[in-house]
Design an enzyme around this catalytic site. Structure first.
Site, PDB file in Angstrom:
ATOM      1  N   ALA A  16     -37.293  36.430  40.875  1.00  0.00           N
ATOM      2  CA  ALA A  16     -36.080  35.651  41.140  1.00  0.00           C
ATOM      3  C   ALA A  16     -35.088  35.856  40.001  1.00  0.00           C
ATOM      4  CB  ALA A  16     -36.400  34.173  41.326  1.00  0.00           C
ATOM      5  N   SER A  17     -35.243  36.964  39.286  1.00  0.00           N
ATOM      6  CA  SER A  17     -34.317  37.359  38.218  1.00  0.00           C
ATOM      7  C   SER A  17     -34.111  36.238  37.204  1.00  0.00           C
ATOM      8  CB  SER A  17     -32.991  37.816  38.818  1.00  0.00           C
ATOM      9  OG  SER A  17     -33.192  38.886  39.706  1.00  0.00           O
TER      10      SER A  17
END
Length: 298
Positions: free
Chosen positions: A180-181
């Site tokens: 999810a960066s």
């Protein structure tokens, strides 16, 4: 925006790969790649072809102060602009991951994907970041992939660009990155990458969502679920850390200068690059000092 950035945006908005764009305007895929990375500029005849293909003026493409119109948001229910994201075990669950794996493992051996080879065994490569839930989603995805009869190749903890690189270089049917960066650690996401190392097209993404919602009619499948592989047709799980190591070698090969006698400080933020970054700078001769390279999943 640079010309390269505009070509990339226009191509992705059109939902075509670098290879498909290259074929449309009679150039090599490598040429398109160089344009998008601003390593080269298209000849004027190709500029005209690009403008005609994408329906824009030459001024829009060539002038940095002019931008191209953004693509309208899709009607996707689960997948956004950067994959299927949500809070782990709230609006993104292990069952979602299992179904994504089930669909992809089935899709790439089905006529729906254009596969005409009966008995074809898809190959899917999987990477993940260091979030605590990434392991849960990895196991769920792999269970779904192999249950549908495809082989899952495990890169383990790695970066998103490495999954794109390995997918393209090693001819995988697709790649999956669990990340999810920059989102908080309790969030996660499933990013699907096509065989060219790019974001999966909206049409195929919509089919994944149809399967998640139980719409088998959209897939042209009778019954209430996809067929399960049995006996020797069940997929295999392959440790593919060698693929990640080749990506490290690729990064090292990009170094134009030696870092000998230079001191380099790296903050890996306890993220996916923690076991990659130091190896690259060390190989280039740097004296590397690293902080935040003890990930604990939070």
């Amino acid at each position: 925006m640079t010309i390269g950035e505009k070509i990339y945006q226009l191509r992705t908005m059109a939902g075509i790969s670098q290879e498909e764009l290259a074929e449309k305007i009679s150039v090599s895929r490598q040429s398109v790649s160089k344009w998008e990375m601003s390593q080269a500029l298209p000849q004027i005849d190709k500029v005209l072809q690009l403008c005609e293909l994408f329906g824009i003026s030459t001024d829009t493409l060539l002038q940095d102060n002019l931008s191209v119109a953004s693509k309208k948001k899709t009607g996707n229910k689960y997948f956004g602009t950067d994959g299927f994201r949500g809070e782990a075990n709230v609006n993104l669950t292990s069952m979602h991951a299992y179904k994504v794996g089930r669909f992809l493992g089935w899709y790439y051996s089905s006529a729906l994907s254009g596969c005409a080879n009966a008995g074809y065994r898809p190959r899917i490569v999987v990477g993940k970041d260091t979030r605590r839930s990434s392991y849960m989603f990895e196991y769920s995805l792999v269970a779904g992939i192999t249950a549908s009869g495809a082989d899952a190749y495990m890169l383990h903890v790695t970066t998103t660009p490495s999954v794109s690189y390995v997918t393209r270089q090693d001819d995988f049917d697709c790649g999956i990155m669990i990340t999810a960066s920059h989102n908080p650690f309790y969030d996660n996401g499933i990013k699907v990458i096509n065989r060219y190392g790019e974001k999966l097209d909206d049409k195929t993404t919509a089919l994944i969502e149809a399967y998640i919602d139980g719409n088998m009619k959209a897939l042209g499948v009778e019954g209430d679920d996809l067929p399960l592989a049995q006996r020797e047709k069940i997929g295999c799980i392959v440790d593919y850390v060698a693929g990640r190591n080749r990506y490290i070698g690729y990064l090292i090969s990009l170094g134009l200068y030696s870092f000998k006698n230079m001191k380099v400080g790296l903050d890996c933020a306890n993220g996916a690059s923690w076991n990659i970054a130091k190896s690259v700078f060390d190989a280039l001769g740097a004296k590397t000092y690293v902080i935040n390279a003890q990930p604990d999943g939070t």
